[in-house]
Design a protein around this motif. Structure first.
Motif, short mmCIF file in Angstrom:
data_model
loop_
_atom_site.label_atom_id
_atom_site.label_comp_id
_atom_site.label_asym_id
_atom_site.label_seq_id
_atom_site.Cartn_x
_atom_site.Cartn_y
_atom_site.Cartn_z
N GLN A 172 0.83 -1.20 0.00
CA GLN A 172 0.00 0.00 0.00
C GLN A 172 0.87 1.25 0.00
OE1 GLN A 172 -2.17 -0.79 3.64
NE2 GLN A 172 -4.01 -1.41 2.54
N VAL A 173 0.37 2.30 -0.65
CA VAL A 173 1.00 3.62 -0.60
C VAL A 173 -0.09 4.60 -0.17
CG1 VAL A 173 2.10 5.47 -1.91
CG2 VAL A 173 2.70 3.08 -2.38
N TYR A 174 0.12 5.25 0.96
CA TYR A 174 -0.89 6.18 1.45
C TYR A 174 -0.91 7.44 0.60
CZ TYR A 174 -1.66 3.23 5.48
OH TYR A 174 -1.99 2.17 6.29
N THR A 175 -2.12 7.93 0.30
CA THR A 175 -2.27 9.12 -0.52
C THR A 175 -1.91 10.37 0.28
OG1 THR A 175 -4.57 9.50 0.14
CG2 THR A 175 -4.19 7.99 -1.73
N ARG A 176 -1.72 11.48 -0.42
CA ARG A 176 -1.42 12.73 0.26
C ARG A 176 -2.54 13.09 1.24
NH1 ARG A 176 1.93 16.99 0.07
NH2 ARG A 176 3.09 16.03 -1.64
N ALA A 177 -3.78 12.90 0.84
CA ALA A 177 -4.90 13.21 1.74
C ALA A 177 -4.86 12.35 2.99
CB ALA A 177 -6.23 13.02 1.00
N GLU A 178 -4.50 11.08 2.84
CA GLU A 178 -4.41 10.19 4.00
C GLU A 178 -3.26 10.58 4.92
OE1 GLU A 178 -6.27 6.07 2.10
OE2 GLU A 178 -4.16 6.58 1.76
N VAL A 179 -2.13 10.95 4.34
CA VAL A 179 -0.98 11.37 5.15
C VAL A 179 -1.32 12.66 5.89
CG1 VAL A 179 1.46 11.99 5.12
CG2 VAL A 179 0.62 10.24 3.56
N GLU A 180 -2.03 13.56 5.24
CA GLU A 180 -2.46 14.80 5.90
C GLU A 180 -3.40 14.50 7.05
OE1 GLU A 180 -4.07 16.98 2.66
OE2 GLU A 180 -2.13 17.82 2.02
N SER A 181 -4.28 13.52 6.86
CA SER A 181 -5.21 13.13 7.93
C SER A 181 -4.46 12.58 9.12
CB SER A 181 -6.20 12.09 7.38
OG SER A 181 -7.11 11.68 8.38
N LEU A 182 -3.45 11.74 8.86
CA LEU A 182 -2.64 11.18 9.93
C LEU A 182 -1.89 12.29 10.66
CD1 LEU A 182 -1.39 8.75 11.43
CD2 LEU A 182 0.29 8.58 9.59
N ALA A 183 -1.37 13.25 9.91
CA ALA A 183 -0.64 14.37 10.52
C ALA A 183 -1.55 15.19 11.42
CB ALA A 183 -0.03 15.24 9.42
N GLN A 184 -2.75 15.48 10.97
CA GLN A 184 -3.70 16.25 11.77
C GLN A 184 -4.06 15.51 13.05
OE1 GLN A 184 -6.87 16.81 8.96
NE2 GLN A 184 -5.65 18.18 7.66
N PHE A 185 -4.22 14.20 12.95
CA PHE A 185 -4.52 13.38 14.13
C PHE A 185 -3.37 13.45 15.13
CE2 PHE A 185 -3.99 9.22 16.21
CZ PHE A 185 -5.17 9.15 16.93
N ALA A 186 -2.13 13.31 14.65
CA ALA A 186 -0.96 13.35 15.53
C ALA A 186 -0.84 14.71 16.21
CB ALA A 186 0.30 13.02 14.74
N CYS A 187 -1.06 15.77 15.48
CA CYS A 187 -0.95 17.11 16.06
C CYS A 187 -2.06 17.35 17.08
CB CYS A 187 -1.01 18.16 14.96
SG CYS A 187 0.45 18.24 13.90
N THR A 188 -3.27 16.94 16.76
CA THR A 188 -4.41 17.15 17.66
C THR A 188 -4.18 16.48 19.01
OG1 THR A 188 -5.97 17.35 15.82
CG2 THR A 188 -6.88 16.74 17.97
N HIS A 189 -3.60 15.28 18.99
CA HIS A 189 -3.45 14.50 20.22
C HIS A 189 -2.01 14.51 20.74
CE1 HIS A 189 -7.55 13.01 19.99
NE2 HIS A 189 -7.37 12.79 18.71
#
Length: 389
Positions: free
Chosen positions: A180-197
């Motif tokens: 699997q290769v995560y899309t830019r949108a998915e990587v951005e979602s992961l980044a937002q989750f990490a920053c939020t928490h």
């Protein structure tokens, strides 16, 4: 009780099932059994001659003394230049360290970030040593099924898996074993989750240069992520340097001090001639990587077509050199049964999906980093499976 026993932290560790499979296949081959090998995880190409010559020249120039434990300066400069230009990571001098391969990089990253009792979120299936690295650091594995956690579901499933003890996320893209290769949108979602928490991320980018579909997006390149991401790289896959044991980690403080302490106290530093060889590796141009991808793409397409024709449902891997098909009921009820059936009846080796965690059950991993002739022979043997149905 006798004191002549290993420490508890060692007793909790396992041995790689893939290594056990490799040893078994080698034993069969020594006895003259014909086995088509798809169980490995090593480039089929040789290390480029220019890299080997650079190592030979370093030896001739007597560049064999201790190097700085964090790496020689010419290599560190090239690493920083590379991650800034190709990965878009805003790294500065002092934010890179040379390590002894990707696994060593992950070891020092986990030991730097995970405290005993911490929960570590792992996108699963995952590369097999990750479980033991978490155990060694005293953490607890929390799995997030990567087949389900795609697109808009990724953030939802991350939130559902979050615990009060969560501190670190392990993230790997392109992904071993699924491709699997995560899309830019998915990587951005992961980044937002990490920053939020307020979470730390260990980003494993071992296969960054083997992407066929989509793009590779480095997590640390996104806003707010450089300071909370330890990005681990290896030269093993990009430059066919598995036996050279060379990698690097990109991180800011306070992580870099921890990485330096652990590197100094585990290996002291990477072989000096090897580092001079790596200097040459970082001078390889775009044409080299394009040729690399084309060679793997040809093998990917051939193997996946053969798997599908044999009745093994298989997503087309967007990156890496692995295919991760679902098992055919004709092979067995679980991945270990399917592995043994393929090996004993068809002479084809693979890796049971469950080796990569419970979310891998029902699959087999095939490594298509091998000769075209080997893949063609496997496709021919797999055709017997379809006829048996």
């Amino acid at each position: 009780m006798s004191s002549l026993r290993t420490a508890a932290r060692v007793e909790a560790l396992g041995f790689s099932e893939i290594v056990k499979i490799r040893n078994h296949i080698m034993s069969l081959q020594r006895r003259g059994v014909s086995v088509l090998p798809f169980h490995g995880g090593e480039p089929f190409l040789h290390t480029p001659d220019a890299i080997k010559q650079a190592c030979i020249q370093a030896l001739a120039d007597n560049k064999t003394r201790y190097a700085p434990s964090s790496g020689i300066e010419p290599l560190l400069e090239l690493i920083i230049e590379k991650v800034r230009t190709r990965n878009r990571i805003p790294a500065e001098p002092g934010q890179a360290i040379v390590v002894s391969g990707g696994l060593h990089g992950l070891f020092v990253a986990f030991m730097t970030t995970v405290n005993p009792g911490d929960d570590v979120m792992v996108l699963s299936p995952y590369w097999t040593p990750i479980q033991d690295l978490i155990v060694l650091a005293g953490g607890r594995r929390v799995l997030v099924n990567s087949f389900q956690a795609r697109g808009q579901r990724l953030r939802t499933m991350l939130e559902q898996s979050l615990t009060p003890a969560t501190r670190v996320i392990y993230y790997n893209s392109p992904t071993n074993p699924t491709g699997q290769v995560y899309t830019r949108a998915e990587v951005e979602s992961l980044a937002q989750f990490a920053c939020t928490h307020d979470l730390v991320v260990i980003a494993d980018e071992a296969y960054e240069d083997i992407v066929f579909d989509g793009e590779h997006v480095s997590l640390a390149s996104l806003p707010g992520m450089m300071e909370r991401t330890l990005t681990v790289y290896t030269l093993s896959k990009s430059f066919s340097m598995t036996g050279w044991r060379l990698g690097y980690v990109i991180a800011t403080e306070p992580w870099m001090t921890g990485l330096r302490k652990l590197t100094l106290n585990s290996i002291n530093g990477v072989s000096t001639p090897t580092q001079w060889a790596a200097v040459e590796a970082f001078r390889m141009g775009p044409a080299y990587f394009e040729e690399l991808r084309q060679a793997y793409r040809q093998r990917r397409d051939l193997l996946v077509a053969g798997l599908r024709a044999a009745g093994l449902a298989c997503e087309m891997p967007a990156g890496t050199f692995y295919a991760f098909p679902r098992i055919n009921p004709a092979l067995g009820q679980d991945s270990w049964q399917a592995f043994h059936c393929l090996l004993e009846q068809f002479g084809i080796s693979s890796v049971p999906g469950v080796v990569f965690g419970p979310d891998g059950e029902g699959h087999l991993r095939f490594c298509f980093s091998t000769s075209l002739e080997t893949i063609e022979a496997a496709v021919e043997r797999l055709a017997r499976l379809q006829r048996a149905d």
